[in-house]
Write a protein that holds these residues in place. Structure first.
Motif, PDB file in Angstrom:
ATOM      1  N   VAL A 154      -1.262   7.762  -7.551  1.00 40.93           N
ATOM      2  CA  VAL A 154      -1.654   8.997  -7.340  1.00 40.93           C
ATOM      3  C   VAL A 154      -1.421   9.651  -8.528  1.00 40.93           C
ATOM      4  CG1 VAL A 154      -1.356  11.380  -6.170  1.00 40.93           C
ATOM      5  CG2 VAL A 154      -1.855   9.239  -4.905  1.00 40.93           C
ATOM      6  N   LEU A 155       0.239   9.523  -9.071  1.00 42.89           N
ATOM      7  CA  LEU A 155       0.489  10.206 -10.343  1.00 42.89           C
ATOM      8  C   LEU A 155      -0.036   9.730 -11.504  1.00 42.89           C
ATOM      9  CD1 LEU A 155       4.453   9.858  -9.626  1.00 42.89           C
ATOM     10  CD2 LEU A 155       3.040  11.940  -9.486  1.00 42.89           C
ATOM     11  N   CYS A 156      -0.581   8.354 -11.563  1.00 48.32           N
ATOM     12  CA  CYS A 156      -1.215   8.037 -12.638  1.00 48.32           C
ATOM     13  C   CYS A 156      -2.697   8.559 -12.463  1.00 48.32           C
ATOM     14  CB  CYS A 156      -1.430   6.398 -12.608  1.00 48.32           C
ATOM     15  SG  CYS A 156       0.088   5.424 -12.792  1.00 48.32           S
ATOM     16  N   ALA A 157      -3.185   8.720 -11.479  1.00 50.29           N
ATOM     17  CA  ALA A 157      -4.530   9.186 -11.610  1.00 50.29           C
ATOM     18  C   ALA A 157      -4.393  10.619 -12.123  1.00 50.29           C
ATOM     19  CB  ALA A 157      -5.220   9.171 -10.098  1.00 50.29           C
ATOM     20  N   LEU A 158      -3.364  11.443 -11.644  1.00 42.58           N
ATOM     21  CA  LEU A 158      -3.303  12.861 -12.276  1.00 42.58           C
ATOM     22  C   LEU A 158      -2.984  12.880 -13.533  1.00 42.58           C
ATOM     23  CD1 LEU A 158      -1.292  14.392  -9.170  1.00 42.58           C
ATOM     24  CD2 LEU A 158      -3.601  14.627  -9.798  1.00 42.58           C
ATOM     25  N   LEU A 159      -2.144  11.981 -14.105  1.00 42.92           N
ATOM     26  CA  LEU A 159      -1.956  11.884 -15.592  1.00 42.92           C
ATOM     27  C   LEU A 159      -3.223  11.657 -16.501  1.00 42.92           C
ATOM     28  CD1 LEU A 159       1.199   9.726 -15.752  1.00 42.92           C
ATOM     29  CD2 LEU A 159       0.875  12.211 -16.433  1.00 42.92           C
ATOM     30  N   THR A 160      -4.210  11.091 -15.847  1.00 44.27           N
ATOM     31  CA  THR A 160      -5.660  10.958 -16.568  1.00 44.27           C
ATOM     32  C   THR A 160      -6.143  12.414 -16.946  1.00 44.27           C
ATOM     33  OG1 THR A 160      -7.067  10.983 -14.590  1.00 44.27           O
ATOM     34  CG2 THR A 160      -5.982   8.860 -15.503  1.00 44.27           C
ATOM     35  N   LEU A 161      -5.846  13.256 -16.295  1.00 47.16           N
ATOM     36  CA  LEU A 161      -6.515  14.577 -16.382  1.00 47.16           C
ATOM     37  C   LEU A 161      -6.051  15.381 -17.724  1.00 47.16           C
ATOM     38  CD1 LEU A 161      -6.349  16.143 -12.904  1.00 47.16           C
ATOM     39  CD2 LEU A 161      -8.264  15.189 -13.950  1.00 47.16           C
ATOM     40  N   PRO A 162      -4.740  15.515 -18.210  1.00 46.39           N
ATOM     41  CA  PRO A 162      -4.372  15.976 -19.367  1.00 46.39           C
ATOM     42  C   PRO A 162      -4.758  14.898 -20.534  1.00 46.39           C
ATOM     43  CG  PRO A 162      -2.359  15.298 -18.260  1.00 46.39           C
ATOM     44  CD  PRO A 162      -3.644  15.274 -17.138  1.00 46.39           C
ATOM     45  N   GLU A 212       0.938  -1.160   0.121  1.00 43.18           N
ATOM     46  CA  GLU A 212       0.051   0.055  -0.033  1.00 43.18           C
ATOM     47  C   GLU A 212       0.748   1.152  -0.019  1.00 43.18           C
ATOM     48  OE1 GLU A 212      -2.344  -0.656   3.428  1.00 43.18           O
ATOM     49  OE2 GLU A 212      -3.861  -1.767   2.327  1.00 43.18           O
ATOM     50  N   ARG A 213       1.936   1.135   0.639  1.00 42.57           N
ATOM     51  CA  ARG A 213       2.865   2.355   0.939  1.00 42.57           C
ATOM     52  C   ARG A 213       3.380   2.543  -0.419  1.00 42.57           C
ATOM     53  NH1 ARG A 213       3.688   0.325   6.087  1.00 42.57           N
ATOM     54  NH2 ARG A 213       5.897  -0.389   5.437  1.00 42.57           N
ATOM     55  N   TYR A 214       4.013   1.242  -1.112  1.00 39.14           N
ATOM     56  CA  TYR A 214       4.726   1.246  -2.109  1.00 39.14           C
ATOM     57  C   TYR A 214       3.940   1.686  -3.266  1.00 39.14           C
ATOM     58  CZ  TYR A 214       7.471  -0.770  -6.087  1.00 39.14           C
ATOM     59  OH  TYR A 214       8.165  -0.784  -7.323  1.00 39.14           O
ATOM     60  N   PHE A 215       2.461   1.538  -3.388  1.00 45.24           N
ATOM     61  CA  PHE A 215       1.949   1.909  -4.590  1.00 45.24           C
ATOM     62  C   PHE A 215       1.169   3.359  -4.573  1.00 45.24           C
ATOM     63  CE2 PHE A 215       1.351  -2.838  -5.690  1.00 45.24           C
ATOM     64  CZ  PHE A 215       1.729  -2.885  -6.908  1.00 45.24           C
ATOM     65  N   SER A 216       1.419   3.854  -3.282  1.00 40.25           N
ATOM     66  CA  SER A 216       0.506   5.072  -2.864  1.00 40.25           C
ATOM     67  C   SER A 216       0.940   6.080  -3.939  1.00 40.25           C
ATOM     68  CB  SER A 216       0.760   5.385  -1.693  1.00 40.25           C
ATOM     69  OG  SER A 216       2.072   5.661  -1.323  1.00 40.25           O
ATOM     70  N   ALA A 219      -0.981   0.181 -14.988  1.00 38.40           N
ATOM     71  CA  ALA A 219      -0.825   0.466 -13.754  1.00 38.40           C
ATOM     72  C   ALA A 219      -1.944   0.161 -12.639  1.00 38.40           C
ATOM     73  CB  ALA A 219      -0.441   1.880 -13.701  1.00 38.40           C
ATOM     74  N   PHE A 220      -2.993   0.514 -13.068  1.00 40.32           N
ATOM     75  CA  PHE A 220      -4.411   0.345 -12.379  1.00 40.32           C
ATOM     76  C   PHE A 220      -4.642  -1.205 -12.079  1.00 40.32           C
ATOM     77  CE2 PHE A 220      -5.106   4.779 -12.446  1.00 40.32           C
ATOM     78  CZ  PHE A 220      -5.618   4.893 -11.235  1.00 40.32           C
ATOM     79  N   VAL A 221      -4.565  -1.828 -13.212  1.00 41.65           N
ATOM     80  CA  VAL A 221      -4.795  -3.299 -13.173  1.00 41.65           C
ATOM     81  C   VAL A 221      -3.684  -4.156 -12.430  1.00 41.65           C
ATOM     82  CG1 VAL A 221      -4.577  -5.371 -14.720  1.00 41.65           C
ATOM     83  CG2 VAL A 221      -5.990  -3.421 -15.565  1.00 41.65           C
ATOM     84  N   LEU A 222      -2.371  -3.775 -12.717  1.00 42.10           N
ATOM     85  CA  LEU A 222      -1.287  -4.389 -11.713  1.00 42.10           C
ATOM     86  C   LEU A 222      -1.525  -4.226 -10.059  1.00 42.10           C
ATOM     87  CD1 LEU A 222       1.280  -5.921 -11.668  1.00 42.10           C
ATOM     88  CD2 LEU A 222       2.622  -3.558 -11.944  1.00 42.10           C
TER      89      LEU A 222
END
Length: 224
Positions: free
Chosen positions: A140-148, A132-136, A180-183
């Motif tokens: 979050v970066l992947c989630a932010l990348l979806t915006l642009p 959980e700490r490793y993926f956190s 990334a989300f699937v993994l």
């Protein structure tokens, strides 16, 4: 006779744990990448070139048999550790969705999970918290990348469709985010104490994983 059979299964399971874990993890990631191409490229018929489509198709034809064979072997060697119906479920899930392998346990010990750089580790609360700490931060970066990516796709849709490399770059971005989300979801749900509760608490992650697959399904009508 049954003791001899159990001993042979145990030896085979140990051999598979030692030699197959790393290669199968790599193959699972490769298959996930190709399937991401199917979802984010072939679903947009105009986006993928003929060469690209053939490359995706041949890649799947090469990779999928590995998971069919591995699933059948797992079904056989784990018969002394796992009941029949869970084994059937694992068999079917692995054949239909090869990325499920990323969250499967050791052949010889259902209490261990293989991770790159770590090897087989006990699948307990300690490992779950560490992951959980490793993926956190990466998630979050992947989630932010979806915006642009979404901004470009929907506000400049016509321009995107007119430029192959822009469309390709956005599809590549979508593919990497989805992978990334699937993994993360596959590994974390395999460690969850209550998987239904985990899905409920992480419904947005589940939606990110499932919705692109559901959006792709209409393309299957092309084969009819």
């Amino acid at each position: 006779m049954s003791l001899a059979s159990e001993y042979e299964s145990s030896r085979l399971a140990g051999w598979m744990d030692r030699y197959l874990a790393g290669p199968m993890f790599v193959l699972a990631l490769a298959t996930l990448a190709v399937l991401s191409g199917v979802i984010h490229r072939l679903a947009d018929g105009y986006a993928a070139s003929f060469v690209e489509a053939r490359f995706i198709a041949w890649s799947l034809a090469f990779l999928w048999p590995f998971f069919i064979v591995e699933a059948l072997l797992r079904f056989f060697v784990t018969r002394h550790q796992i009941a029949i119906w869970p084994r059937v479920g694992i068999l079917v899930a692995t054949i239909l969705f090869p990325w499920v392998w990323l969250g499967l346990r050791a052949y010889s010990d259902p209490g261990k999970l293989w991770l790159p750089g770590l090897g087989w580790r006990k699948a307990d609360r300690s490992l779950r918290r560490w992951l959980e700490r490793y993926f956190s931060v990466p998630m979050v970066l992947c989630a932010l990348l979806t915006l642009p990516v979404l901004t470009l796709e929907y506000l400049w849709e016509e321009q995107v469709h007119q430029h192959f490399w822009l469309r390709f770059s956005l599809d590549l971005g979508n593919s990497l985010i989805w992978m990334a989300f699937v993994l993360e979801f596959t590994i974390m749900i395999s460690l969850a104490e209550n998987r239904i509760l985990y899905c409920w608490q992480n419904w947005m992650d589940l939606a990110v994983v499932v919705l692109p697959v559901l959006d792709f399904l209409p393309i299957l009508r092309l084969s009819q």
